[in-house]
Motif scaffolding. Structure first.
Motif, mmCIF file in Angstrom:
data_model
loop_
_atom_site.group_PDB
_atom_site.id
_atom_site.type_symbol
_atom_site.label_atom_id
_atom_site.label_comp_id
_atom_site.label_asym_id
_atom_site.label_seq_id
_atom_site.Cartn_x
_atom_site.Cartn_y
_atom_site.Cartn_z
ATOM 1 N N ALA A 36 0.828 -1.213 0.000
ATOM 2 C CA ALA A 36 0.000 0.000 0.000
ATOM 3 C C ALA A 36 0.860 1.260 0.000
ATOM 4 C CB ALA A 36 -0.888 -0.014 1.234
ATOM 5 N N TYR A 37 0.415 2.265 -0.742
ATOM 6 C CA TYR A 37 1.141 3.541 -0.841
ATOM 7 C C TYR A 37 0.123 4.670 -0.712
ATOM 8 C CZ TYR A 37 4.511 0.301 -2.754
ATOM 9 O OH TYR A 37 5.354 -0.769 -2.915
ATOM 10 N N ASP A 38 0.235 5.433 0.362
ATOM 11 C CA ASP A 38 -0.724 6.519 0.583
ATOM 12 C C ASP A 38 -0.425 7.724 -0.297
ATOM 13 O OD1 ASP A 38 -2.080 5.134 2.514
ATOM 14 O OD2 ASP A 38 -0.894 5.970 4.180
ATOM 15 N N LEU A 39 -1.480 8.378 -0.726
ATOM 16 C CA LEU A 39 -1.298 9.666 -1.401
ATOM 17 C C LEU A 39 -1.074 10.706 -0.308
ATOM 18 C CD1 LEU A 39 -4.087 9.968 -4.127
ATOM 19 C CD2 LEU A 39 -1.684 9.373 -4.403
ATOM 20 N N SER A 40 -0.130 11.616 -0.529
ATOM 21 C CA SER A 40 0.098 12.670 0.468
ATOM 22 C C SER A 40 -1.022 13.701 0.362
ATOM 23 C CB SER A 40 1.434 13.353 0.192
ATOM 24 O OG SER A 40 1.275 14.170 -0.946
ATOM 25 N N SER A 41 -1.076 14.583 1.343
ATOM 26 C CA SER A 41 -2.150 15.599 1.296
ATOM 27 C C SER A 41 -1.987 16.502 0.077
ATOM 28 C CB SER A 41 -2.149 16.420 2.584
ATOM 29 O OG SER A 41 -0.876 16.969 2.764
ATOM 30 N N ASN A 46 4.735 8.330 -2.616
ATOM 31 C CA ASN A 46 6.139 7.943 -2.460
ATOM 32 C C ASN A 46 6.317 6.496 -2.931
ATOM 33 O OD1 ASN A 46 8.729 7.345 -1.722
ATOM 34 N ND2 ASN A 46 8.617 8.402 0.244
ATOM 35 N N LEU A 47 6.950 6.344 -4.088
ATOM 36 C CA LEU A 47 7.162 5.003 -4.669
ATOM 37 C C LEU A 47 8.643 4.647 -4.696
ATOM 38 C CD1 LEU A 47 4.612 5.163 -7.637
ATOM 39 C CD2 LEU A 47 4.359 3.944 -5.463
ATOM 40 N N SER A 48 9.411 5.284 -3.817
ATOM 41 C CA SER A 48 10.838 4.922 -3.778
ATOM 42 C C SER A 48 10.959 3.640 -2.975
ATOM 43 C CB SER A 48 11.665 6.037 -3.156
ATOM 44 O OG SER A 48 11.258 6.265 -1.834
ATOM 45 N N SER A 49 11.851 2.766 -3.409
ATOM 46 C CA SER A 49 12.043 1.544 -2.637
ATOM 47 C C SER A 49 12.925 1.910 -1.443
ATOM 48 C CB SER A 49 12.702 0.482 -3.512
ATOM 49 O OG SER A 49 14.030 0.855 -3.759
ATOM 50 N N PRO A 50 12.885 1.112 -0.373
ATOM 51 C CA PRO A 50 13.677 1.468 0.811
ATOM 52 C C PRO A 50 15.152 1.689 0.470
ATOM 53 C CG PRO A 50 12.239 -0.391 1.257
ATOM 54 C CD PRO A 50 12.108 -0.105 -0.189
ATOM 55 N N LYS A 51 15.660 0.987 -0.551
ATOM 56 C CA LYS A 51 17.083 1.135 -0.935
ATOM 57 C C LYS A 51 17.374 2.504 -1.536
ATOM 58 C CE LYS A 51 17.438 -2.782 -3.173
ATOM 59 N NZ LYS A 51 17.783 -3.542 -4.318
ATOM 60 N N GLN A 52 16.365 3.051 -2.252
ATOM 61 C CA GLN A 52 16.600 4.310 -2.966
ATOM 62 C C GLN A 52 16.282 5.536 -2.133
ATOM 63 O OE1 GLN A 52 13.511 3.813 -5.735
ATOM 64 N NE2 GLN A 52 14.680 2.560 -7.156
ATOM 65 N N CYS A 53 15.605 5.342 -1.036
ATOM 66 C CA CYS A 53 15.012 6.448 -0.298
ATOM 67 C C CYS A 53 16.010 7.543 0.076
ATOM 68 C CB CYS A 53 14.392 5.858 0.966
ATOM 69 S SG CYS A 53 13.055 6.832 1.526
ATOM 70 N N VAL A 142 0.559 12.933 -12.588
ATOM 71 C CA VAL A 142 0.813 12.127 -11.399
ATOM 72 C C VAL A 142 2.244 12.426 -10.956
ATOM 73 C CG1 VAL A 142 1.222 9.733 -10.681
ATOM 74 C CG2 VAL A 142 -0.805 10.282 -12.030
ATOM 75 N N TYR A 143 2.472 12.555 -9.656
ATOM 76 C CA TYR A 143 3.794 12.917 -9.142
ATOM 77 C C TYR A 143 4.262 11.872 -8.145
ATOM 78 C CZ TYR A 143 2.371 17.050 -11.463
ATOM 79 O OH TYR A 143 1.924 17.881 -12.451
ATOM 80 N N GLY A 144 5.457 11.345 -8.356
ATOM 81 C CA GLY A 144 5.929 10.288 -7.482
ATOM 82 C C GLY A 144 7.381 10.460 -7.071
ATOM 83 N N VAL A 145 7.659 10.124 -5.812
ATOM 84 C CA VAL A 145 9.049 10.055 -5.360
ATOM 85 C C VAL A 145 9.578 8.723 -5.854
ATOM 86 C CG1 VAL A 145 10.600 10.053 -3.369
ATOM 87 C CG2 VAL A 145 8.464 11.375 -3.279
ATOM 88 N N ALA A 146 10.624 8.770 -6.671
ATOM 89 C CA ALA A 146 11.183 7.533 -7.217
ATOM 90 C C ALA A 146 12.514 7.841 -7.877
ATOM 91 C CB ALA A 146 10.237 6.930 -8.268
ATOM 92 N N SER A 147 13.366 6.833 -7.934
ATOM 93 C CA SER A 147 14.633 7.009 -8.642
ATOM 94 C C SER A 147 14.390 6.864 -10.137
ATOM 95 C CB SER A 147 15.634 5.948 -8.191
ATOM 96 O OG SER A 147 16.751 5.983 -9.060
#
Ligand SMILES: C[S@@+](CC[C@H](N)C(=O)[O-])C[C@H]1O[C@@H](n2cnc3c(N)ncnc32)[C@H](O)[C@@H]1O
Length: 278
Positions: A36-41, A46-53, A142-147
């Motif tokens: 699950a990935y929540d949309l921020s307000s 945030n779709l970065s994997s824990p390794k990329q964060c 659509v806007y996502g945190v990701a590498s």
């Protein structure tokens, strides 16, 4: 809202499952574990994997970039990108902005009818991009945190990738492009911001040549855009400085030379290359 996430072809960064919006505020994947990935307000995810964060532009750099870009100094760069997309694109609407920063170019593309996906590794940047889109009532994005080395979208789902002042990752951009899709890369030319550099350093050098440009995609066109800008107050000069890599490399003594500067004339020198996936 469901529609835009469906159209974005997002994939789960953990298990590669299909991501879908279920309750207007959370994306779930269709894998066994239903990640699950929540949309921020502000509307990004945030779709970065824990390794990329983590990493990427700081909040301070993002704020400086927004202040500078909002003043319109880089509008000719944005216009050129839209022109190249229109001229060389395949007519499709899905544009990925790889390393979108605070979303200036992403939102300009959305305003021109493209369905945009802005990705950046900096959470502060993506948050600013989502807020910019919301402020401008832009819904087709659509806007996502990701590498950008591992984009959270499926193969062949983008008609174009734009890559502006950010690392260029040919293999990954090629993976997400449809056949006939185009990549537009923009980066600093050899004399970009020489006026700013001259105000700081005793000796100035030309910018390095890039060595991460595509080698496999077909090169369709190369262009250079040069013009001068004059910044007429210290806040704008400081914003420009704070969004450049020089901000981090310059001694306090040299940076202090900008403290009392109220006017700065500098040149803009940008290279553009357009590539096609065949
Ligand atoms: C110079 S800024 C340009 C931002 C935007 N394209 C613009 O021109 O306003 C470079 C951007 O690339 C992002 N970036 C750097 N490495 C990245 C990576 N591996 N994945 C995603 N974004 C990255 C930074 O966080 C930053 O926002």
């Amino acid at each position: 809202m469901t529609d835009i996430f469906y159209k974005a072809n997002l994939k789960c960064p953990i298990c590669d499952g299909v991501l879908m919006l279920e309750d207007q505020k959370t994306l779930y994947c269709n894998g066994q574990k239903k990640h699950a990935y929540d949309l921020s307000s502000s509307g990004y995810v945030n779709l970065s994997s824990p390794k990329q964060c983590g990493g990427g532009d700081t909040k301070e750099a993002v704020r400086a970039r927004s202040a500078f870009l909002d003043a319109g100094y880089y509008k000719p760069i944005s216009d050129k990108i839209l022109e190249l997309l229109t001229l060389y694109g395949n007519g499709g609407e899905r544009v990925v902005d790889a390393g979108c920063g605070e979303g200036y170019y992403t939102v300009q593309a959305a305003k021109n009818g493209f369905f945009t996906l802005g990705f950046d590794i900096s959470k502060s940047a993506v948050e600013a991009a989502a807020k910019r889109a919301r402020r401008d009532s832009i819904k087709n994005g659509v806007y996502g945190v990701a590498s950008i080395y591992s984009l959270p979208i499926f193969d062949a789902c983008a008609d174009a990738v734009i890559n502006i002042f950010a690392p260029c990752v040919e293999a990954e951009f090629s993976r997400v492009l449809v056949k006939g899709g185009v990549l537009v890369v923009a980066w600093a030319g050899k004399s970009h911001l020489m006026g700013l550099k001259s105000a700081i350093y005793e000796e100035t050098q030309e910018n390095d040549v890039r060595n991460d440009l595509p080698r496999e995609l077909e090169l369709l066109c190369e262009e250079r855009l040069e013009y001068d800008i004059t910044l007429t107050d210290n806040a704008k000069i400081r914003s420009l400085f704070a969004m450049t890599p020089y901000y981090w490399r310059t001694s306090q003594k040299d940076a202090g030379k900008l403290d009392k500067l109220e006017e700065l004339k500098t040149n803009i020198d940008i290279n553009f290359s357009v590539y096609r996936k065949n």
